[in-house]
Design a protein around this motif. Structure first.
Motif, PDB file in Angstrom:
ATOM      1  N   ALA A 176     -77.295 -33.425 -22.964  1.00 52.23           N
ATOM      2  CA  ALA A 176     -77.251 -31.965 -23.063  1.00 52.23           C
ATOM      3  C   ALA A 176     -75.966 -31.455 -22.427  1.00 52.23           C
ATOM      4  CB  ALA A 176     -78.461 -31.358 -22.364  1.00 52.23           C
ATOM      5  N   ASP A 177     -75.620 -30.211 -22.736  1.00 53.98           N
ATOM      6  CA  ASP A 177     -74.476 -29.572 -22.084  1.00 53.98           C
ATOM      7  C   ASP A 177     -74.740 -29.504 -20.585  1.00 53.98           C
ATOM      8  OD1 ASP A 177     -73.221 -29.101 -24.528  1.00 53.98           O
ATOM      9  OD2 ASP A 177     -74.049 -27.078 -24.726  1.00 53.98           O
ATOM     10  N   ILE A 178     -73.695 -29.645 -19.805  1.00 51.73           N
ATOM     11  CA  ILE A 178     -73.842 -29.556 -18.355  1.00 51.73           C
ATOM     12  C   ILE A 178     -74.192 -28.116 -17.974  1.00 51.73           C
ATOM     13  CG2 ILE A 178     -71.402 -29.073 -17.819  1.00 51.73           C
ATOM     14  CD1 ILE A 178     -71.740 -31.145 -15.482  1.00 51.73           C
ATOM     15  N   THR A 179     -75.041 -27.968 -16.980  1.00 52.32           N
ATOM     16  CA  THR A 179     -75.424 -26.646 -16.474  1.00 52.32           C
ATOM     17  C   THR A 179     -74.744 -26.429 -15.123  1.00 52.32           C
ATOM     18  OG1 THR A 179     -77.329 -27.442 -15.223  1.00 52.32           O
ATOM     19  CG2 THR A 179     -77.704 -26.854 -17.562  1.00 52.32           C
ATOM     20  N   PRO A 180     -74.710 -25.197 -14.639  1.00 48.59           N
ATOM     21  CA  PRO A 180     -74.155 -24.966 -13.296  1.00 48.59           C
ATOM     22  C   PRO A 180     -74.873 -25.798 -12.226  1.00 48.59           C
ATOM     23  CG  PRO A 180     -74.331 -22.888 -14.461  1.00 48.59           C
ATOM     24  CD  PRO A 180     -75.020 -23.922 -15.313  1.00 48.59           C
ATOM     25  N   GLU A 181     -76.178 -25.949 -12.348  1.00 46.62           N
ATOM     26  CA  GLU A 181     -76.934 -26.734 -11.370  1.00 46.62           C
ATOM     27  C   GLU A 181     -76.535 -28.211 -11.427  1.00 46.62           C
ATOM     28  OE1 GLU A 181     -78.750 -23.002 -12.307  1.00 46.62           O
ATOM     29  OE2 GLU A 181     -78.406 -24.657 -13.692  1.00 46.62           O
ATOM     30  N   ASP A 182     -76.346 -28.718 -12.648  1.00 50.33           N
ATOM     31  CA  ASP A 182     -75.890 -30.102 -12.801  1.00 50.33           C
ATOM     32  C   ASP A 182     -74.512 -30.278 -12.178  1.00 50.33           C
ATOM     33  OD1 ASP A 182     -78.155 -30.777 -14.375  1.00 50.33           O
ATOM     34  OD2 ASP A 182     -77.111 -30.205 -16.228  1.00 50.33           O
ATOM     35  N   ALA A 183     -73.631 -29.322 -12.439  1.00 49.58           N
ATOM     36  CA  ALA A 183     -72.268 -29.404 -11.919  1.00 49.58           C
ATOM     37  C   ALA A 183     -72.264 -29.462 -10.397  1.00 49.58           C
ATOM     38  CB  ALA A 183     -71.440 -28.217 -12.420  1.00 49.58           C
ATOM     39  N   VAL A 184     -73.101 -28.660  -9.759  1.00 46.56           N
ATOM     40  CA  VAL A 184     -73.201 -28.679  -8.295  1.00 46.56           C
ATOM     41  C   VAL A 184     -73.653 -30.058  -7.825  1.00 46.56           C
ATOM     42  CG1 VAL A 184     -74.474 -27.763  -6.318  1.00 46.56           C
ATOM     43  CG2 VAL A 184     -73.524 -26.201  -8.028  1.00 46.56           C
ATOM     44  N   GLU A 185     -74.645 -30.632  -8.494  1.00 46.80           N
ATOM     45  CA  GLU A 185     -75.117 -31.963  -8.112  1.00 46.80           C
ATOM     46  C   GLU A 185     -73.987 -32.994  -8.238  1.00 46.80           C
ATOM     47  OE1 GLU A 185     -78.479 -35.287  -9.392  1.00 46.80           O
ATOM     48  OE2 GLU A 185     -78.815 -33.192  -9.943  1.00 46.80           O
ATOM     49  N   VAL A 186     -73.260 -32.950  -9.345  1.00 42.99           N
ATOM     50  CA  VAL A 186     -72.181 -33.919  -9.584  1.00 42.99           C
ATOM     51  C   VAL A 186     -71.069 -33.762  -8.544  1.00 42.99           C
ATOM     52  CG1 VAL A 186     -70.377 -34.635 -11.216  1.00 42.99           C
ATOM     53  CG2 VAL A 186     -72.696 -34.136 -12.046  1.00 42.99           C
TER      54      VAL A 186
END
Length: 165
Positions: free
Chosen positions: A7-17
């Motif tokens: 899926a497209d990255i979300t802001p929450e995913d980006a923070v985790e990464v």
């Protein structure tokens, strides 16, 4: 990882990464400029790979996957879909890389048929190079960059289509 969801990255995913921390020598991939990374993740084609709801890794395509020094020296002139990828630190070293990478390749072949696949990898990352070669990627060029030397690899059966035919 057949059932992995892309899926497209979300802001929450980006923070985790952004908070992923790799051990030496892979700490090269630790994100230092968090604000710039957040903007990069959300303004460019970045995707997540999830398995059983857990974030297993990410990948990007296009110029985001190219190393700036390689682009500046004309290393990416041929038409390919460039990919960059990373597994979550807790997922590395568990022999899941092959499945992870093959899931991404399947997604790319379905999304961008008849387009070659190319990647750039730091020369010190022998673990990744070994994986890519085992799947059939070949080294086609190399170049130095500010923080590391890089190898460009392509897959022989995923080569770009000759548009003159």
């Amino acid at each position: 990882m057949e059932n992995a969801v892309i899926a497209d990255i979300t802001p929450e995913d980006a923070v985790e990464v952004i908070h992923w921390k790799y051990e030496v020598p892979y700490d090269f991939y630790n994100i230092r400029a968090q604000a710039e990374a957040m903007q990069e993740f959300l303004m460019n084609p970045y995707y997540t790979v999830r398995c059983e709801g857990k974030l297993v890794g990410i990948f990007c395509i296009g110029t985001s996957a190219q190393v700036p020094e390689g682009r500046a020296t004309g290393m990416y002139v041929e038409r390919f879909i460039d990919i960059g990828l990373g597994m979550a630190p807790k997922q590395t070293g568990q022999r899941r890389g092959r499945e992870f990478f093959q899931r991404i390749i399947t997604f790319l072949k379905e999304t961008y048929p008849n387009t070659g696949v190319r990647l750039s990898v730091a020369t010190f990352n022998q673990r990744a190079i070994k994986l890519y070669e085992s799947i059939g990627f070949h080294r086609v060029a190399s170049f130095p960059a500010a923080d590391a030397d890089f190898i460009i690899m392509t897959h022989p059966t995923l080569l770009a289509v000759d548009e003159t035919n």
